[in-house]
Design a protein around this motif. Sequence first.
Motif, mmCIF file in Angstrom:
data_model
loop_
_atom_site.group_PDB
_atom_site.id
_atom_site.type_symbol
_atom_site.label_atom_id
_atom_site.label_comp_id
_atom_site.label_asym_id
_atom_site.label_seq_id
_atom_site.Cartn_x
_atom_site.Cartn_y
_atom_site.Cartn_z
ATOM 1 N N UNK A 31 0.849 -1.193 0.000
ATOM 2 C CA UNK A 31 0.000 0.000 0.000
ATOM 3 C C UNK A 31 0.883 1.240 0.000
ATOM 4 N N UNK A 32 0.677 2.124 -0.954
ATOM 5 C CA UNK A 32 1.499 3.328 -1.056
ATOM 6 C C UNK A 32 1.203 4.282 0.097
ATOM 7 N N UNK A 88 6.471 4.719 -2.463
ATOM 8 C CA UNK A 88 6.285 5.882 -1.574
ATOM 9 C C UNK A 88 5.888 5.451 -0.169
ATOM 10 N N UNK A 89 6.591 6.027 0.810
ATOM 11 C CA UNK A 89 6.253 5.848 2.221
ATOM 12 C C UNK A 89 6.001 7.226 2.835
ATOM 13 N N UNK A 90 5.305 7.220 3.954
ATOM 14 C CA UNK A 90 5.037 8.456 4.693
ATOM 15 C C UNK A 90 5.760 8.382 6.026
ATOM 16 N N UNK A 94 6.449 13.437 5.780
ATOM 17 C CA UNK A 94 7.342 13.591 4.631
ATOM 18 C C UNK A 94 7.263 12.337 3.750
ATOM 19 N N UNK A 95 7.361 12.548 2.444
ATOM 20 C CA UNK A 95 7.337 11.422 1.503
ATOM 21 C C UNK A 95 8.740 10.841 1.358
ATOM 22 N N UNK A 96 8.822 9.542 1.500
ATOM 23 C CA UNK A 96 10.099 8.826 1.399
ATOM 24 C C UNK A 96 9.963 7.771 0.308
ATOM 25 N N UNK A 108 4.893 -6.426 0.351
ATOM 26 C CA UNK A 108 6.179 -5.986 -0.186
ATOM 27 C C UNK A 108 7.275 -6.345 0.811
ATOM 28 N N UNK A 109 8.512 -6.297 0.355
ATOM 29 C CA UNK A 109 9.662 -6.568 1.220
ATOM 30 C C UNK A 109 10.706 -5.493 0.995
#
Length: 539
Positions: A31-32, A88-90, A94-96, A108-109
């Motif tokens: 999940x983004x 994309x992570x939060x 902030x977007x990482x 995902x891994x």
Amino acid sequence: MRWVGFAQKVFISFLLLVVICFYENRALPNTANQSYCLSDAYNTSKMCSVRGSLLSQSIWNHYTGFFCYNYTNDARFNKKLKYNLNFSFNCKGYTLKLPVAIVNESTIAMYDYGDSESVNLLKNSFKTEKMFDNYLKCCRDAEYCCANSMNDENLALSTTYCPVVWDAWSCFPRTPVNTVAALPCSSQAYQSPDKVCTLESKKECIWNGTLALWNQQTNYTACAIAPVYLRRYNYHVVALIVCIAWSLPAIIIFLSIPTFRETTRVILHRNLLIAIVVRNILTITSRKTIIIDALLSPSLSNHLMEKNTVLCRILSFFGSAATSSTYACMLVDGYYLHKMIVRTFAKEPQVINLYIVVAVLTFLPSLIWATIVGVNERTSCWTVDSHGEQWAVDSFRVIILLINTFLLLDIIRVMISKMKQGGTTRQTKAAFRATLFLIPLFGLHIFITAKKVVINDTCVAEDIYDYFRYTMEASQGVFVALLFCYANTEVHNELKNAFRKLSIHLNQRYGWNIGPKTKSRRRTTTATYVQSRDSRSDF
């Protein structure tokens, strides 16, 4: 009651520990913009270079783990996972963006090998534990390169030096311009997960007109291990073919002459040569159809060794049995020679009993070995011993070699004693001279190459060892045939006698003269060529 309360506390603590471990090692959903932050264990201000790009140490393991995984040879995977390079992570608003492996539609891994749950997911995609360990080693080497080999000084671009760089597999040091840096090949570069010998990868530092920069492409072509194997195995095949060609005429001679077919000592020599020839034929077949076929296969996986068919496993079994048969024949031959020289008046052993001993020692060790590898469901046509199961047959062979060593030393002891006493006949002295060259007959030359000893781990050193080992293996049949057939006086006399009989027969029947001309007018008969007993020598 206090014990009950204590037990409750222990149980609750255990549950909390399980929950914490599960929470920390849970698989990430596909999940983004989900919540995920980088570890605080790394210095965010430290920069490191991978393939010419500078990355913060905090995200270093993610990207180098990605490179280590995706540049791994496809043949090492059950199924190579697809990836998203900018997932994309939060993290606290902030977007990482990080590279991730797509395990399935819902999971995902991370490529950071410090994430235990992700590591387990990646591990499942590899064929073997050894192949996965090579991937982990690549990740650890990358982390070490960043932490210990890179700093602001050696990462700075200049006109005279190329900076330190991690090229996805190797950590190349600061290198002068217009030179080539060489490093031992990464384990990732080999087709096989096991390193055979040290090969070198090369990376060129070039001048682009302004700065000293690395050639983006590292030369890993020299890391191909297949040509090294092919040279060795092709030499082995040629050596065994020479041994077969040298041994077959001796076998034919022993089978053709009636006297030799009835003499026990000659029968034993003949059987040893037959065992050597059969072993060589099966070894050549295994080398060509299984091992060399795998090395030449362009797909790296669509070959007989990978398929692990029943037929190739049967071939490996009979190849092992044929090798054991040579040891069994060496033992019986050594035992009989010891009986002739040391225990002259001992009862003559029955040939059938000797055949039974050979049959048992041929098949029993190989049956034990085949049962072990079969139960453990080993692959690669049973040609690769990764778990030490080869000792099931090697132990029998070592025992045979030790027995033969004792027999040979005892023969030498008795012969020296007889010569000192002057009680030796011409035949005995001839036998003793032959004994000094009986190392191939007793198989003691195998001790020289039983333990792999090389001066270093270079391919040249290992080539010398393997070529010597293959030469020694092939020379056994050559020496046995030479000593007991081609250079043997009794064989010479029997062949001359057979040739003379043939000459007489052809002369009397067809009038052909194929023998040497003689001035004697005496009528030639078979009796003319009967040899005296003293003219014959022993084997």
